[in-house]
Structure formats: structure tokens, C-alpha cells
Design a protein around this motif. Structure first.
Motif, PDB file in Angstrom:
ATOM      1  N   GLY A  30       1.304  -1.454  -0.294  1.00 18.35           N
ATOM      2  CA  GLY A  30      -0.151  -0.467  -0.352  1.00 18.35           C
ATOM      3  C   GLY A  30       0.249   0.831  -0.367  1.00 18.35           C
ATOM      4  O   GLY A  30       0.168   2.220   0.310  1.00 18.35           O
ATOM      5  N   TYR A  31       2.301   1.066   0.207  1.00 16.81           N
ATOM      6  CA  TYR A  31       3.238   2.290   0.146  1.00 16.81           C
ATOM      7  C   TYR A  31       2.989   2.784  -1.725  1.00 16.81           C
ATOM      8  O   TYR A  31       3.031   2.391  -1.945  1.00 16.81           O
ATOM      9  N   ARG A  32       2.406   4.390  -1.580  1.00 23.37           N
ATOM     10  CA  ARG A  32       2.867   5.111  -3.131  1.00 23.37           C
ATOM     11  C   ARG A  32       3.411   6.391  -3.191  1.00 23.37           C
ATOM     12  O   ARG A  32       4.244   6.895  -4.215  1.00 23.37           O
ATOM     13  N   ARG A  33       4.495   6.785  -2.325  1.00 21.81           N
ATOM     14  CA  ARG A  33       5.544   7.794  -2.271  1.00 21.81           C
ATOM     15  C   ARG A  33       6.873   7.236  -2.089  1.00 21.81           C
ATOM     16  O   ARG A  33       7.067   7.186  -0.564  1.00 21.81           O
ATOM     17  N   LEU A  34       7.442   6.414  -3.379  1.00 25.77           N
ATOM     18  CA  LEU A  34       8.726   5.599  -2.961  1.00 25.77           C
ATOM     19  C   LEU A  34       9.257   6.726  -4.103  1.00 25.77           C
ATOM     20  O   LEU A  34       9.282   7.220  -5.258  1.00 25.77           O
ATOM     21  N   GLU A  35      10.973   6.592  -3.197  1.00 25.62           N
ATOM     22  CA  GLU A  35      11.330   7.106  -4.721  1.00 25.62           C
ATOM     23  C   GLU A  35      13.366   6.880  -4.351  1.00 25.62           C
ATOM     24  O   GLU A  35      13.411   5.928  -2.826  1.00 25.62           O
ATOM     25  N   GLY A  36      13.329   5.919  -5.441  1.00 26.30           N
ATOM     26  CA  GLY A  36      14.752   5.263  -5.963  1.00 26.30           C
ATOM     27  C   GLY A  36      16.293   6.159  -5.982  1.00 26.30           C
ATOM     28  O   GLY A  36      15.759   6.657  -6.819  1.00 26.30           O
ATOM     29  N   TYR A  37      17.255   6.424  -5.574  1.00 26.29           N
ATOM     30  CA  TYR A  37      17.983   6.677  -5.309  1.00 26.29           C
ATOM     31  C   TYR A  37      19.214   5.409  -5.965  1.00 26.29           C
ATOM     32  O   TYR A  37      19.499   5.083  -5.500  1.00 26.29           O
ATOM     33  N   THR A  38      19.868   4.938  -6.845  1.00 22.85           N
ATOM     34  CA  THR A  38      20.768   4.244  -7.645  1.00 22.85           C
ATOM     35  C   THR A  38      22.009   4.627  -8.110  1.00 22.85           C
ATOM     36  O   THR A  38      22.200   6.209  -8.619  1.00 22.85           O
ATOM     37  N   PRO A  39      23.241   4.007  -8.513  1.00 24.06           N
ATOM     38  CA  PRO A  39      24.625   5.266  -8.637  1.00 24.06           C
ATOM     39  C   PRO A  39      24.006   5.121 -10.790  1.00 24.06           C
ATOM     40  O   PRO A  39      24.704   5.285 -11.935  1.00 24.06           O
ATOM     41  N   TYR A  40      22.796   4.110 -11.465  1.00 23.17           N
ATOM     42  CA  TYR A  40      22.577   4.117 -12.418  1.00 23.17           C
ATOM     43  C   TYR A  40      21.721   3.607 -12.902  1.00 23.17           C
ATOM     44  O   TYR A  40      20.453   2.903 -11.912  1.00 23.17           O
ATOM     45  N   PRO A  41      20.838   3.409 -13.632  1.00 23.81           N
ATOM     46  CA  PRO A  41      19.452   3.954 -14.011  1.00 23.81           C
ATOM     47  C   PRO A  41      18.826   1.676 -14.318  1.00 23.81           C
ATOM     48  O   PRO A  41      19.747   1.581 -14.773  1.00 23.81           O
ATOM     49  N   LEU A  42      17.737   2.175 -13.385  1.00 22.25           N
ATOM     50  CA  LEU A  42      17.178   1.175 -13.239  1.00 22.25           C
ATOM     51  C   LEU A  42      15.776   0.750 -13.511  1.00 22.25           C
ATOM     52  O   LEU A  42      14.741   1.541 -12.968  1.00 22.25           O
ATOM     53  N   LEU A  43      15.156   0.283 -14.607  1.00 19.66           N
ATOM     54  CA  LEU A  43      14.130   0.680 -15.667  1.00 19.66           C
ATOM     55  C   LEU A  43      13.086   0.248 -14.565  1.00 19.66           C
ATOM     56  O   LEU A  43      11.705   0.528 -14.470  1.00 19.66           O
ATOM     57  N   ASP A  44      13.768  -1.478 -13.792  1.00 21.79           N
ATOM     58  CA  ASP A  44      12.450  -2.326 -13.187  1.00 21.79           C
ATOM     59  C   ASP A  44      11.960  -1.257 -12.334  1.00 21.79           C
ATOM     60  O   ASP A  44      11.024  -1.450 -11.307  1.00 21.79           O
ATOM     61  N   LEU A  45      13.133  -0.645 -11.315  1.00 21.31           N
ATOM     62  CA  LEU A  45      12.608  -0.041 -10.333  1.00 21.31           C
ATOM     63  C   LEU A  45      11.814   0.784 -10.670  1.00 21.31           C
ATOM     64  O   LEU A  45      11.136   1.481  -9.230  1.00 21.31           O
ATOM     65  N   GLU A  46      12.003   1.502 -11.580  1.00 23.64           N
ATOM     66  CA  GLU A  46      11.000   2.744 -11.675  1.00 23.64           C
ATOM     67  C   GLU A  46       9.339   2.300 -12.062  1.00 23.64           C
ATOM     68  O   GLU A  46       8.298   2.859 -11.529  1.00 23.64           O
ATOM     69  N   ARG A  47       9.505   1.128 -12.708  1.00 19.62           N
ATOM     70  CA  ARG A  47       7.831   0.170 -12.722  1.00 19.62           C
ATOM     71  C   ARG A  47       7.861   0.381 -11.857  1.00 19.62           C
ATOM     72  O   ARG A  47       6.537   0.131 -11.283  1.00 19.62           O
ATOM     73  N   ALA A  48       8.808  -0.181 -10.561  1.00 24.44           N
ATOM     74  CA  ALA A  48       8.404  -0.861  -8.985  1.00 24.44           C
ATOM     75  C   ALA A  48       7.549   0.486  -7.997  1.00 24.44           C
ATOM     76  O   ALA A  48       6.514  -0.282  -7.798  1.00 24.44           O
TER      77      ALA A  48
END
Length: 198
Positions: A30-48
Motif C-alpha cells: 500500500g505504499y505509494r510515495r517511494l523514491e529510488g536513488y541508484t548509481p545507474y538507471p534501473l527501469l525495473d525500479l521505476e516500474r516498481a
């Protein structure tokens, strides 16, 4: 990222697979306000984390059309109306001759408008963000993966969220932003730093 004070919880992960799996599980919870910080782009993380396709193309398109129309009209006016020249029997209004400049102006104005709009939407220039104060965050540009959960999230509960991140494999869970650290958190940080130094 907007220019608002962030606060919440940040979890540090060691692998891209771990952060992607954690983001999927948090979204299911149920979490909706997530933000990822990675050393390189992760398309799967953006979708997740629920990022959709960027809207910037839809906003830039009218600027490109307006620039192309303006360039075509200027050429039409100067060559066909204001100062027509009869060169080799060619017509004054010659659309194929106007294509290169029209195209170049569309590209130029779409690029400029995209830069300006992106800077405005991102809140740039932002030389400091609360996430920079998280211990070890400098590793986000090297080999660590960070997942932040805003305290504005409807499912956010500080203790439960921290526990959930730990269960999902976060190597470290830290508070983010404006809330003051408790004495226990300060003692834990001090012990961790002393352990790293020795």
C-alpha cells in the motif's frame, strides 16, 4: 523532485535485485510515495515504484509546433509576400525549400523548452536536499541502492515502515529529513561510526 522538505525513512540495499524486490513488496503493502536513488538507471525500479511515462513530451510538443509554424510563416512572408524574387522561374512560395529551416526551428525550440520545463519541474537548481544528510548516502553514486519512503504516504508509520524495510533486506534503515533524531538513534549512529573507524 519538488522544493519541499522531505522527511520519512530511507533503506539502503546492496544489490539492484534487492531494492526492486523491496519496492514491489512495498507497493503491494500500500505504499505509494517511494523514491529510488541508484548509481545507474534501473527501469525495473521505476516500474516498481509506480513511475509512469514522462509527460514532458506532451508539454514540449506544442512548443515544437509553434516554432515550426513561426519559422514557416517568416519564410513565407519574406520570400512570398514582402520581397518576392523571380529566380529561374521558381515560385516565390516554394514549400520544399522551407522544410529545412522549419524542421531546425522545431528541434531547437523543443530542446530549449524541454530544458527549461525539466528544470522547473525538478526544482533546479537545488544544491541541497534532506536525503544528502543520510549517513552513507554518498555511496548512492558508487555502489549502494537507496529507497526512500515519504512520511506523507498514507500507509506510513515510522516504526512499522522501518521494520518492513529491514524485513525486505535493507542493510541499513535511517530517518530522513526534518524530524529530529531521538537519543537512541543518535547513540546508535555514534556507535556505528566508532565501529567503522576502528
Amino acid at each position: 523532485m519538488r522544493r519541499t522538505q522531505q522527511s520519512g525513512i530511507v533503506g539502503a540495499f546492496d544489490t539492484p535485485e534487492a531494492i526492486i524486490r523491496a519496492a514491489h513488496e512495498l507497493r503491494k503493502s500500500g505504499y505509494r510515495r517511494l523514491e529510488g536513488y541508484t548509481p545507474y538507471p534501473l527501469l525495473d525500479l521505476e516500474r516498481a515504484i509506480g513511475r509512469g511515462r514522462s509527460r514532458i513530451g506532451f508539454v514540449v510538443f506544442p512548443f515544437a509546433i509553434a516554432a515550426a509554424a513561426g519559422a514557416y510563416l517568416v519564410q513565407w512572408w519574406t520570400n512570398g509576400v514582402d520581397y518576392p524574387l523571380n529566380a529561374g522561374g521558381r515560385p516565390a512560395h516554394a514549400p520544399p525549400a522551407f522544410v529545412p529551416a522549419t524542421f531546425e526551428m522545431a528541434v531547437l525550440f523543443s530542446a530549449l523548452s524541454a530544458c527549461v520545463i525539466l528544470a522547473i519541474w525538478s526544482g533546479l537548481p537545488a544544491l541541497w536536499q534532506p536525503i544528502f544528510e543520510v549517513p552513507g548516502f554518498e555511496q548512492a553514486s558508487v555502489d549502494k541502492f537507496f529507497l526512500a519512503i515519504s512520511d506523507r504516504d498514507p500507509a506510513f508509520d515510522r516504526e512499522a515502515t522501518a521494520r518492513k524495510l529491514t524485513e525486505l533486506g535493507a542493510s541499513r534503515v535511517e530517518p530522513l529529513g526534518v524530524h529530529p533524531a531521538t537519543d537512541a538513534e543518535l547513540d546508535e549512529r555514534l556507535e556505528r561510526r566508532e565501529g567503522e573507524e576502528s
